[in-house]
Design an enzyme around this catalytic site. Structure first.
Site, PDB file in Angstrom:
ATOM      1  N   LYS A  84      -0.339  -3.790   2.193  1.00  0.00           N
ATOM      2  CA  LYS A  84      -0.496  -5.195   1.825  1.00  0.00           C
ATOM      3  C   LYS A  84      -0.634  -5.356   0.313  1.00  0.00           C
ATOM      4  O   LYS A  84       0.000  -6.224  -0.291  1.00  0.00           O
ATOM      5  CB  LYS A  84      -1.711  -5.798   2.549  1.00  0.00           C
ATOM      6  CG  LYS A  84      -1.562  -5.815   4.069  1.00  0.00           C
ATOM      7  CD  LYS A  84      -2.714  -6.541   4.738  1.00  0.00           C
ATOM      8  CE  LYS A  84      -4.038  -5.805   4.593  1.00  0.00           C
ATOM      9  NZ  LYS A  84      -4.019  -4.475   5.268  1.00  0.00           N
ATOM     10  N   THR A  85      -1.459  -4.525  -0.310  1.00  0.00           N
ATOM     11  CA  THR A  85      -1.616  -4.604  -1.764  1.00  0.00           C
ATOM     12  C   THR A  85      -0.318  -4.250  -2.468  1.00  0.00           C
ATOM     13  O   THR A  85       0.087  -4.906  -3.434  1.00  0.00           O
ATOM     14  CB  THR A  85      -2.741  -3.663  -2.228  1.00  0.00           C
ATOM     15  OG1 THR A  85      -3.965  -4.045  -1.596  1.00  0.00           O
ATOM     16  CG2 THR A  85      -2.920  -3.741  -3.736  1.00  0.00           C
ATOM     17  N   ASP A 129      -7.588  -9.990  -2.103  1.00  0.00           N
ATOM     18  CA  ASP A 129      -7.728  -9.036  -1.004  1.00  0.00           C
ATOM     19  C   ASP A 129      -8.918  -9.434  -0.135  1.00  0.00           C
ATOM     20  O   ASP A 129      -9.900  -9.995  -0.630  1.00  0.00           O
ATOM     21  CB  ASP A 129      -7.918  -7.634  -1.570  1.00  0.00           C
ATOM     22  CG  ASP A 129      -7.667  -6.559  -0.532  1.00  0.00           C
ATOM     23  OD1 ASP A 129      -7.094  -6.874   0.532  1.00  0.00           O
ATOM     24  OD2 ASP A 129      -8.040  -5.398  -0.782  1.00  0.00           O
ATOM     25  N   THR A 178      -7.537  -8.062   6.823  1.00  0.00           N
ATOM     26  CA  THR A 178      -7.507  -7.153   7.958  1.00  0.00           C
ATOM     27  C   THR A 178      -8.005  -7.841   9.221  1.00  0.00           C
ATOM     28  O   THR A 178      -7.950  -7.244  10.298  1.00  0.00           O
ATOM     29  CB  THR A 178      -8.385  -5.913   7.675  1.00  0.00           C
ATOM     30  OG1 THR A 178      -9.707  -6.345   7.328  1.00  0.00           O
ATOM     31  CG2 THR A 178      -7.810  -5.098   6.520  1.00  0.00           C
ATOM     32  N   ARG A 237      -0.954   5.193   3.981  1.00  0.00           N
ATOM     33  CA  ARG A 237      -2.033   5.662   3.115  1.00  0.00           C
ATOM     34  C   ARG A 237      -2.567   7.008   3.594  1.00  0.00           C
ATOM     35  O   ARG A 237      -2.823   7.920   2.795  1.00  0.00           O
ATOM     36  CB  ARG A 237      -3.165   4.630   3.070  1.00  0.00           C
ATOM     37  CG  ARG A 237      -4.332   5.034   2.171  1.00  0.00           C
ATOM     38  CD  ARG A 237      -5.440   4.013   2.249  1.00  0.00           C
ATOM     39  NE  ARG A 237      -5.007   2.720   1.734  1.00  0.00           N
ATOM     40  CZ  ARG A 237      -5.658   1.577   1.958  1.00  0.00           C
ATOM     41  NH1 ARG A 237      -6.752   1.574   2.704  1.00  0.00           N
ATOM     42  NH2 ARG A 237      -5.213   0.446   1.441  1.00  0.00           N
TER      43      ARG A 237
END
Length: 355
Positions: A84-85, A129, A178, A237
């Protein structure tokens, strides 16, 4: 003075891959760290996986560029570690504008948000975020900023307080969450485009590992990349993190080449089994099956059994165990499936879920 972090994002320059005779001087170590930061894709076409999101987002950005307007606000939702980032950074890169970053918990007061919005330039991308954790006063100010590109700044207190309207340049808000269900309706409705990020399959994660290995200068076999990808819980990740640990193992115990044997040996050292379960995941399964006969068991009881907080078990372990088909959530508590029994080398009892 606001304590919000304001960041103008600039993509790192690609650094050359490490050769077999790389220097071990301090400046070489800093260069390697810079290379690891460059693992993030730099364009929407370089981004691996999420084909629907990429196609939809590319259409939104391309249409805005053709009309020479600021794109609609964008909401990215999904579990941690799916990009997402990175996608927010790509939005700014595709638009050729600056990216200003903050987080929902940092916006505790309306003044915090006002300080950030007052410094935005036309066309900038503001990335928040964990936007579902934004404080209510700041959220209500954000409504007006998103719709009318205007905020009201309150000066003074009590009966003498004065509201001063402040126009802000058009900008694009990219929110990441999230927990999309925790967003309020008014905030969710103000996003023109909502994207749901999904877990990756092994094929896409293998591409992620192979690409990262090329950037890091890691010599990796194709079947070793598949091995790492299959234990990464569908999350890029985690795949990148496991690759770096496997690289460490290969550098120490062999000639640096990452083979299947090296990958398996490294992942065994770091307690990651063939399904991607770590020590805590297996401890939860062990407590559920050996300690309570497979359930049903409440999450608080499981947390006490493994020595963790209930929120850790519920938010860190349980989502993947449920998605992997090892645990089922019922109204009476958590129940182990037949696959969980077999994963621990035990024969599931009659009537076990999935038997």
């Amino acid at each position: 003075m606001s304590d919000i972090e304001r960041t103008e994002f600039k993509l790192p320059e690609s650094a050359p891959a490490r050769g077999p005779e790389s220097s071990v001087e301090p400046h070489a170590q800093r260069g390697e760290h810079d290379v690891e930061k460059s693992l993030r894709p730099k364009s929407i076409h370089e981004f691996i996986g999420q084909p629907k999101v990429r196609r939809q987002l590319d259409l939104v950005l391309s249409g805005a560029r053709q009309r020479s307007v600021t794109p609609d606000h964008i909401l990215l939702s999904g579990p941690p570690g799916l990009g997402k980032t990175t996608m927010a950074m790509i939005v700014a890169q595709e638009l050729g504008t600056s990216l200003r970053m903050t987080s929902g918990p940092a916006l505790e007061r309306a003044g915090d948000l006002a300080a950030m919005l007052s410094n935005i330039m036309e066309g900038d991308v503001l990335f928040i975020d964990e936007i579902h954790r934004i404080a209510r006063p700041a959220e209500e100010m954000l409504y007006m900023a998103m719709e009318d590109f205007r905020i009201d700044v309150i000066v003074g207190k009590g009966p003498g307080a004065t509201s001063i309207p402040l126009d802000i340049p058009p900008f694009t808000l990219v929110g990441a969450t999230t927990r999309a269900g925790m967003l309020t309706g008014p905030l969710r409705d103000r996003f023109g485009f909502t994207a749901q990020m999904e877990f990756y399959d092994v094929e896409d994660l293998t591409q992620v590992v192979t690409r990262a290995a090329g950037i890091l200068g890691v010599d990796i076999d194709s079947d070793a990349a598949v091995e790492i990808a299959s234990r990464s819980r569908g999350t890029p990740r985690i795949a990148n993190r496991l690759l770096r640990r496997v690289r460490d193992y290969a550098d120490v115990h062999s000639d640096g080449r990452v083979t299947v044997r090296a990958a398996q040996g490294a992942l065994e050292v770091f307690d990651v089994d063939e399904l991607g379960l770590d020590r805590l995941d297996r401890a939860v399964l062990d407590a559920l099956i050996r300690g309570h006969g497979g359930g049903p068991v409440g999450v608080s009881t499981l947390a006490i059994a493994v020595g963790e907080e209930p929120s850790t078990v519920e938010e860190v372990c349980e989502p993947y165990l449920v998605r992997a088909g090892l645990v089922s959530r019922t109204g009476r508590g958590r129940v182990a499936t037949s696959a969980a029994w077999r994963h621990l080398g035990l024969e599931p009892p009659e009537g076990a879920i999935g038997s």
